[in-house]
Design a protein around this motif. Structure first.
Motif, PDB file in Angstrom:
ATOM      1  N   LEU A  73      -9.478   1.417   3.366  1.00 31.71           N
ATOM      2  CA  LEU A  73     -10.154   2.415   3.082  1.00 31.71           C
ATOM      3  C   LEU A  73     -10.117   2.402   1.394  1.00 31.71           C
ATOM      4  N   ALA A  74     -11.363   2.849   0.673  1.00 27.82           N
ATOM      5  CA  ALA A  74     -11.434   2.622  -0.560  1.00 27.82           C
ATOM      6  C   ALA A  74     -11.381   3.958  -1.283  1.00 27.82           C
ATOM      7  N   LEU A  78      -6.247   6.149  -6.480  1.00 29.08           N
ATOM      8  CA  LEU A  78      -5.153   5.792  -5.749  1.00 29.08           C
ATOM      9  C   LEU A  78      -4.061   6.482  -5.553  1.00 29.08           C
ATOM     10  N   ASP A  79      -3.708   7.142  -6.818  1.00 33.88           N
ATOM     11  CA  ASP A  79      -2.587   7.900  -6.712  1.00 33.88           C
ATOM     12  C   ASP A  79      -2.560   9.219  -6.173  1.00 33.88           C
ATOM     13  N   TRP A 103      -3.696  -2.422  -4.084  1.00 32.79           N
ATOM     14  CA  TRP A 103      -4.042  -1.732  -3.174  1.00 32.79           C
ATOM     15  C   TRP A 103      -2.442  -1.313  -2.501  1.00 32.79           C
ATOM     16  N   ILE A 104      -2.474  -0.526  -1.768  1.00 34.26           N
ATOM     17  CA  ILE A 104      -1.283   0.002  -0.909  1.00 34.26           C
ATOM     18  C   ILE A 104      -1.519  -0.082   0.623  1.00 34.26           C
ATOM     19  N   THR A 105      -0.599  -0.634   1.017  1.00 36.58           N
ATOM     20  CA  THR A 105      -0.512  -1.000   2.690  1.00 36.58           C
ATOM     21  C   THR A 105       0.370   0.274   2.973  1.00 36.58           C
ATOM     22  N   LEU A 116      -5.096   0.871   1.582  1.00 34.82           N
ATOM     23  CA  LEU A 116      -5.816   1.852   0.757  1.00 34.82           C
ATOM     24  C   LEU A 116      -6.091   1.087  -0.706  1.00 34.82           C
ATOM     25  N   ILE A 117      -7.526   0.703  -0.957  1.00 29.14           N
ATOM     26  CA  ILE A 117      -7.725   0.007  -2.012  1.00 29.14           C
ATOM     27  C   ILE A 117      -8.546   0.792  -3.309  1.00 29.14           C
TER      28      ILE A 117
END
Length: 119
Positions: A73-74, A78-79, A103-105, A116-117
């Motif tokens: 997902l983009a 991000l936060d 990114w967060i996995t 999430l990128i």
């Protein structure tokens, strides 16, 4: 010559409605009527912008290893998006920053990983 097109993506799950509700909310899409522990479908809108339909089917065995396929997902925020996904039931697996990328996995409520990128 024959051809085909992608109709949807199927997931094996323990509780199809639980995972279907998570992904419908995460992607801002609708869960089809009739979702239950056995089967649930996240409907596609305009496939060109929202992607294919997602179908969740109950299977007797649990997830035992890392996904062979996962969603990326983009987001530009991000936060905020990471916080929203956690409120929906996702858990952080790892947070990676390298070579200017971040990114967060996550794992969904049944442990299926996705990224999430930041774009």
């Amino acid at each position: 010559m024959s051809s085909n097109s992608m109709f949807g993506i199927g997931f094996d799950t323990h509780d199809a409605a639980l995972v279907g509700r998570f992904w419908a909310a995460a992607l801002g899409r609708q869960l089809a009527d009739g979702a239950d522990a056995d089967n649930a479908v996240v409907l596609a809108g305009d496939i060109a912008t929202t992607g294919p339909r997602l179908a969740f089917h109950q299977v007797p065995e649990g997830k035992t290893v890392k996904n062979r396929v996962h969603f990326d997902l983009a987001t530009t925020d991000l936060d905020s998006e990471a916080d929203r996904l956690q409120q929906l039931g996702a858990t952080i697996v790892r947070d990676v920053s390298e070579n200017g990328n971040h990114w967060i996995t996550f794992a969904d409520p049944e442990g299926n990983e996705f990224d999430l990128i930041r774009i």
